[in-house]
Scaffold this active site. Sequence first.
Site, PDB file in Angstrom:
ATOM      1  N   ASN A 119       0.848  -1.201   0.000  1.00  0.00           N
ATOM      2  CA  ASN A 119       0.000   0.000   0.000  1.00  0.00           C
ATOM      3  C   ASN A 119       0.880   1.246   0.000  1.00  0.00           C
ATOM      4  OD1 ASN A 119      -2.451   1.540   0.304  1.00  0.00           O
ATOM      5  ND2 ASN A 119      -1.944   1.821   2.459  1.00  0.00           N
ATOM      6  N   HIS A 121       0.808   5.218   1.427  1.00  0.00           N
ATOM      7  CA  HIS A 121       0.092   6.077   2.370  1.00  0.00           C
ATOM      8  C   HIS A 121       0.769   7.451   2.382  1.00  0.00           C
ATOM      9  CE1 HIS A 121      -2.404   7.129   5.772  1.00  0.00           C
ATOM     10  NE2 HIS A 121      -1.322   7.675   6.312  1.00  0.00           N
TER      11      HIS A 121
HETATM   12  C1  GRF Z   1      -2.680   9.135  -2.879  1.00  0.00           C
HETATM   13  O1  GRF Z   1      -2.276  10.278  -2.171  1.00  0.00           O
HETATM   14  C2  GRF Z   1      -2.496   7.906  -2.035  1.00  0.00           C
HETATM   15  O2  GRF Z   1      -1.344   7.933  -1.269  1.00  0.00           O
HETATM   16  C3  GRF Z   1      -3.708   7.987  -1.157  1.00  0.00           C
HETATM   17  O3  GRF Z   1      -4.751   8.400  -2.015  1.00  0.00           O
HETATM   18  C4  GRF Z   1      -4.183   9.133  -3.095  1.00  0.00           C
HETATM   19  C5  GRF Z   1      -4.582   8.424  -4.349  1.00  0.00           C
HETATM   20  O4  GRF Z   1      -4.216   9.111  -5.492  1.00  0.00           O
HETATM   21  N1  GRF Z   1      -3.930   6.745  -0.475  1.00  0.00           N
HETATM   22  P1  GRF Z   1      -4.339   8.408  -6.911  1.00  0.00           P
HETATM   23  O5  GRF Z   1      -5.717   7.720  -6.972  1.00  0.00           O
HETATM   24  O6  GRF Z   1      -3.231   7.423  -7.053  1.00  0.00           O
HETATM   25  O7  GRF Z   1      -4.271   9.524  -7.897  1.00  0.00           O
END
Ligand code: GRF
Length: 199
Positions: A119, A121
């Site tokens: 994942n 984060h």
């Molecule tokens: C990213 O900031 C990720 O870390 C978080 O949600 C956002 C998703 O962005 N969990 P994307 O869908 O990859 O554009």
Amino acid sequence: MAGDNLRPMKNLVILISGGGSNMAAIADASVRGHWEARLPARVALVVSNRPDAAGLLLAQQRGIATAVIDHRSFTNREAFEQVLAERIEQENPDLVVLAGFMRVLTPAFVQRFEGRLINIHPSLLPAFPGLHTHARAIEAGCRVAGVTVHRVTAELDQGPILGQSVVPVLTGDTPAALAARVLAQEHRLYPQVIHDLLR
Ligand code: GRF
């Protein structure tokens, strides 16, 4: 190039809920650049739990197969995850990549994909697990923020850390400005970590 043929191709399944920009960065890293830098992997499938996720279009534009498994059409989390897990397993993925996937996963699901589930984060874990990380980092007066890629375990945002990038928090930063700065680093870090894991 001949070198490409020497590297076994791995399969990735990427789970999204929204914009899909991390998914796109990973997909692009699997097809671009010099073969030594290129991800030795193909994105076999992108799954969204939301039918309106903009990332679905980004995947389709790249010729990647997509599936929508809408969590709202299931009566409980386990039933949703059962269908999700079966669809993922059809691809026999080496890694299941959560990229902005906004569903909490049960311990049973995590165990089913143990060792293959990662994942991203948008904070420097263990600081600021959960939601609203950028606002919380600004509120706390942090001078730096950043992003973490980690293995997924049963505890939310607490699995072993695989990689981190740091960005400055600037005077007058808004959560949106900080989020954009962090996101640019996400797009660099996630393909790098996946590359290292697949080596
Ligand atoms: C990213 O900031 C990720 O870390 C978080 O949600 C956002 C998703 O962005 N969990 P994307 O869908 O990859 O554009």
